[in-house]
Design an enzyme around this catalytic site. Structure first.
Site, PDB file in Angstrom:
ATOM      1  N   GLY A 171       0.816  -1.203   0.000  1.00  0.00           N
ATOM      2  CA  GLY A 171       0.000   0.000   0.000  1.00  0.00           C
ATOM      3  C   GLY A 171       0.842   1.242   0.000  1.00  0.00           C
ATOM      4  N   PRO A 172       0.231   2.391  -0.202  1.00  0.00           N
ATOM      5  CA  PRO A 172       0.977   3.650  -0.233  1.00  0.00           C
ATOM      6  C   PRO A 172       1.561   3.990   1.133  1.00  0.00           C
ATOM      7  CG  PRO A 172      -1.388   4.052  -0.309  1.00  0.00           C
ATOM      8  CD  PRO A 172      -1.215   2.583  -0.436  1.00  0.00           C
ATOM      9  N   PRO A 173       2.482   4.939   1.185  1.00  0.00           N
ATOM     10  CA  PRO A 173       3.091   5.302   2.474  1.00  0.00           C
ATOM     11  C   PRO A 173       2.070   5.889   3.434  1.00  0.00           C
ATOM     12  CG  PRO A 173       4.371   6.179   0.620  1.00  0.00           C
ATOM     13  CD  PRO A 173       3.091   5.672   0.055  1.00  0.00           C
TER      14      PRO A 173
ATOM     15  N   VAL B 230      -0.193   4.400   5.498  1.00  0.00           N
ATOM     16  CA  VAL B 230      -1.511   3.803   5.749  1.00  0.00           C
ATOM     17  C   VAL B 230      -1.491   2.876   6.962  1.00  0.00           C
ATOM     18  CG1 VAL B 230      -2.272   3.990   3.367  1.00  0.00           C
ATOM     19  CG2 VAL B 230      -1.070   1.934   4.107  1.00  0.00           C
ATOM     20  N   GLY B 231      -0.320   2.696   7.600  1.00  0.00           N
ATOM     21  CA  GLY B 231      -0.266   1.915   8.833  1.00  0.00           C
ATOM     22  C   GLY B 231       0.221   0.504   8.667  1.00  0.00           C
ATOM     23  N   LYS B 232       1.063   0.232   7.670  1.00  0.00           N
ATOM     24  CA  LYS B 232       1.528  -1.136   7.443  1.00  0.00           C
ATOM     25  C   LYS B 232       2.427  -1.618   8.584  1.00  0.00           C
ATOM     26  CE  LYS B 232       3.352  -0.114   3.446  1.00  0.00           C
ATOM     27  NZ  LYS B 232       2.960   1.308   3.355  1.00  0.00           N
TER      28      LYS B 232
ATOM     29  N   SER C  48      -5.230   3.610 -18.530  1.00  0.00           N
ATOM     30  CA  SER C  48      -6.612   3.752 -18.060  1.00  0.00           C
ATOM     31  C   SER C  48      -7.297   5.015 -18.561  1.00  0.00           C
ATOM     32  CB  SER C  48      -6.650   3.724 -16.528  1.00  0.00           C
ATOM     33  OG  SER C  48      -5.932   4.812 -15.997  1.00  0.00           O
TER      34      SER C  48
ATOM     35  N   LYS D 180     -10.083   6.147  -7.418  1.00  0.00           N
ATOM     36  CA  LYS D 180     -10.643   6.970  -8.495  1.00  0.00           C
ATOM     37  C   LYS D 180     -12.066   7.403  -8.168  1.00  0.00           C
ATOM     38  CE  LYS D 180      -7.725   4.895 -12.071  1.00  0.00           C
ATOM     39  NZ  LYS D 180      -7.660   4.063 -13.286  1.00  0.00           N
TER      40      LYS D 180
END
Length: 807
Positions: free
Chosen positions: A378-380, A382-384, A701, A744
């Protein structure tokens, strides 16, 4: 070291003779020559010389019979016994013989005082001694001593004093001579004569005419000689100290052992080895490891305690003993408790929580199940990483974290072999030792940032670690024994999966964490971030009041990210301002409203996406994914008179350019059915532009958005401003699925767009979008481009609106 006179350089020179009297002499043009071996004499230097060759003795005697002056120059080859005129350096010094002494072996010893540099112009005779005509070279000292020259002189004096002191030749007389020298040339000659330069280097230095330049060269030579001498002295001192210390310790230890043997006391060494054997047994190692450990103790017993290999074996045994071969923690397999812990630590993230609860449930039914290899992507922000700690707390296990970002050495994973000095186990074994159990939650952060170079591929070394079928016999190069990692719960984190090798990616169970919605960020900020920052800044709960409207304004106008790091920084900034006001004497509570927020955080750097005011021809709204969340993408197309050319602008990547070409090919192939005049493609140039031209854009896309904008411009019909779209297009008009649908959709909602066109292949992804968001957006599921055009392009256009679009 040569002596130095303190005379004045002039046409006449004052010297002291054998009787102690002084006389003034003038340098003549013709002088006898004496050749020197391996000695370069500088002006003003008083030097003792041994005279043995017949020609040299004759030259000295001739000088003593006349005015005691002689010309001294070095010969190029010191081994030449009878040098001729080509074997001499033509630059030397005119010197006065002060004293002479007849030695028993027939040689002479003279004390000569160099007066002035001279150059040989002509050789007048060669037998019985060499006589030459010279040109005295009077050195012109600089008239004014500038700041730079003064600094150079001081630096040379200071370095010379240090060097002479290190070599043990410094004396008060030398210090007095150095202190009384202020002419750059004389100072350079004095220091150079004591540097023990090679004859060729010294001769080149003598040939430097400008005194300041000569002093600069001496300064460089002096600095290098000082550095070499300092290192040499340090090496000698350390070697002497080490030798003395080692010998002293050896004798004291032998004496102590002899005394203990006489008294019948237990030898410390024997006691130490017995203690090691006891610890090996208590460590409950596997049989192979225990056998190897006892074997190493046997080798240690036969070695001298001061042997270099003995310390290596001791360190190795310490690692074997401290590794948790059979120590483990008992899992807390209460599903309800685990759910409560996960909910306390993190908001939402239902997929991750569900996977951990499933593992706990299976573990409760089957205690022998192997730990999964989870990878949070996931993106930076987010709580990984914090999620890994929460998993460990839910299971009641120890938590170990290592960062793999920037690791390029395979030995970082597998360790170094014990033959290397300073060898250590790899990060896996180090982490297991640090945890103290063989079943921790082991987090490997930033696995997508691993690099590769000449030291190996760390990602390849992880293949064995992260394979449940192989890691029960993991071999570390340092331990060199199999260690069971099958009970470890490995949790990896990554921002993207593109840079992870396919073989490693195949071993991972990917769990994707998308960015948070605005409502989720507000809830997390209210529940976790705000209380934590209030506590960290020394505030009380009722001191600072930030309403929900203010939090939403911070999220929408002061941050643009998928995670929460920037949001927490902004909340911290508000808390700092409040803490300062309290420190300055104000009393709370402080309420931060949407109107007063700018006083705390300044002007908002971001503005929320705004919907178009009206539908326009050739302008379509697309949706894009970025690492920081979704974005709205306006795509513009226009026609101009030309010859059918296509221009693409907006810093587009290769894939997006190809999508534009595919859109043009689709429009040309369907020109008749779309109501487009085929001649338009021959008589008009097409320009497609994507605004925000400084930001790189790429990906397939935007294919249907490009096509919609192009068809709108070609048919002169506007695109509905309330419709956004995403999807890849083929030449046949098929609409292919894309990624990042949740982000999106959130971007469309922020921009006030209520209708979104998505590919049929993404229908299953709607489940990932929260129900309250799905209720606010109407999703049009399409399979072909024709369906997109029917939804997005207005069929019935008001004439006034059409006229307004053209203007």
């Amino acid at each position: 070291m040569g002596l130095w006179s303190d005379m004045d350089i002039d046409d006449n020179f004052i010297i002291t003779d054998d009787a102690g009297g002084q006389q003034t002499i003038e340098i003549p043009d013709e002088l006898p020559l004496m050749a020197l071996r391996d000695v370069i004499v500088f002006p003003s230097m008083v030097v003792p010389l041994f005279v043995g060759r017949e020609a040299s003795v004759a030259a000295v005697n001739e000088a003593l019979r006349s005015n005691r002056l002689i010309f001294l120059t070095a010969q190029k080859d010191p081994a030449e016994e009878t040098p001729d005129r080509d074997d001499f350096y033509h630059l030397g010094v005119a010197a006065a013989i002060i004293r002479t002494l007849q030695l028993p072996d027939g040689r002479l010893k003279i004390l000569a005082q160099a007066l002035i540099k001279g150059e040989i112009l002509e050789f007048l005779q060669e037998e019985p001694y060499i006589r030459v005509r010279i040109r005295p070279i009077k050195e012109e000292e600089p008239g004014e001593i500038t700041v730079e020259i003064e600094a150079l002189i001081r630096n040379v004096k200071e370095q010379a004093e240090k060097l002479f002191a290190l070599k043990g030749v410094f004396s008060p007389e030398i210090g007095a001579v150095l202190n009384n020298l202020y002419e750059p040339g004389r100072l350079a000659d004095m220091v150079a004569s004591n540097l023990k330069l090679k004859p060729a280097d010294a001769q080149n230095l003598l040939a430097v005419a400008d005194p300041v330049e000569r002093l600069k060269v001496v300064n460089d030579l002096l600095a290098r000689e000082l550095e070499v001498t300092t290192v040499q002295a340090k090496i000698q001192s350390e070697a002497k100290e080490e030798m003395t210390k080692t010998q002293r310790e050896y004798f004291l230890r032998e004496q102590l052992n002899a005394i203990k043997r006489e008294l019948g006391e237990i030898d410390d060494r024997t006691e130490e080895l017995s203690e090691l054997r006891k610890k090996v047994i208590e460590a409950r190692m596997p049989p192979d490891a225990e056998e190897d450990a006892l074997k190493q103790i046997g080798r240690l017993e036969s070695m001298h305690p001061d042997a270099s290999e003995a310390s290596i074996i001791r360190t190795y045994l310490d690692w074997l003993i401290e590794l948790p071969w059979s120590r483990s923690t008992n899992d807390k397999l209460d599903v309800a408790r685990a759910q409560k812990v996960l909910d306390e630590d993190h908001y939402d993230l239902e997929k991750v929580k569900e996977r951990i609860i499933e593992y706990i449930a299976v573990r409760k039914l089957n205690r022998s199940v192997k730990g999964p290899i989870l990878c949070f992507v996931g993106p930076p922000g987010v709580g990984k990483t914090s999620l890994g700690r929460s998993v460990a707390r839910a299971l009641g296990r120890k938590f170990v974290r290592v960062s793999l970002g920037g690791v390029r050495d395979e030995a970082e994973i597998r360790g170094h072999r014990r033959t290397y000095i300073g060898a250590l186990p790899g990060r896996i074994i180090q982490g297991i030792k640090r945890a103290g159990t063989n079943n921790p939650v082991f987090m490997m952060d930033e696995v997508d940032k691993i690099g590769t170079d000449f030291r190996g591929d760390p990602a390849a070394a992880l293949l064995e670690v992260l394979d449940p079928e192989q890691n029960n016999t993991f071999f570390d190069h340092y331990i060199d024994l199999p260690f069971d990692l099958s009970r470890v719960l490995f949790v990896l984190t990554a921002n993207v999966t593109d840079s992870i090798p396919s073989a490693l990616l195949d071993r991972l169970e990917l769990i994707r964490l998308s960015g948070y919605t605005t409502d989720e960020k507000a809830a997390i900020a209210r529940r976790y971030l705000l209380p934590r920052q209030i506590k960290e800044h020394g505030l009380k709960k009722d001191t600072l009041d930030i309403p929900d409207t203010t939090l939403m304004k911070i999220i929408e106008e002061y941050t643009r990210e998928a995670g929460l790091r920037e949001l927490e920084r902004q909340i911290a900034a508000v808390c700092r301002k409040a803490a300062r006001r309290i420190a300055e004497g104000e009393k709370g509570p402080f309420k931060v409203t949407a109107l007063s927020l700018s006083r705390y955080l300044g002007i908002p750097p971001y503005q929320p996406e705004l919907a178009q005011e009206e539908s326009q021809v050739g302008v379509a709204t697309g949706l894009a994914w970025t690492p920081f969340g979704g974005e709205v993408l306006r795509i513009e197309a226009t026609l101009m008179k030309g010859k059918g050319g296509l221009t693409l602008t907006g810093l587009l990547g290769e894939v997006m350019k190809e999508s534009a070409q595919a859109a043009l090919s689709f429009a040309r192939s369907r020109a008749e059915s779309l109501g487009i005049d085929p001649q338009t493609f021959e008589n008009k140039d097409i320009h497609i532009h994507v605004p925000a031209g400084a930001i790189p854009k790429d990906g397939p896309s935007a294919g249907i958005t490009l096509t919609t904008a192009l068809v709108s411009a070609l048919t002169d019909r506007p695109v509905d401003k309330d419709v956004a779209m995403t999807g890849e297009i083929t030449l046949r008009g098929r609409v292919l699925p894309i990624g990042g649908l949740k982000e999106k959709a959130l971007a469309a909602l922020r921009a006030g767009i209520s209708r979104v066109v998505i590919p049929e292949g993404n229908l299953k992804d709607l489940e990932e979008i929260p129900r309250h968001i799905r209720k606010k957006i109407t999703f049009h599921v399409v399979k072909y481009m024709d369906e997109v055009l029917k939804i997005a392009i207005k069929q019935d256009v008001d004439k006034n609106e059409k006229k307004r679009d053209k203007t």
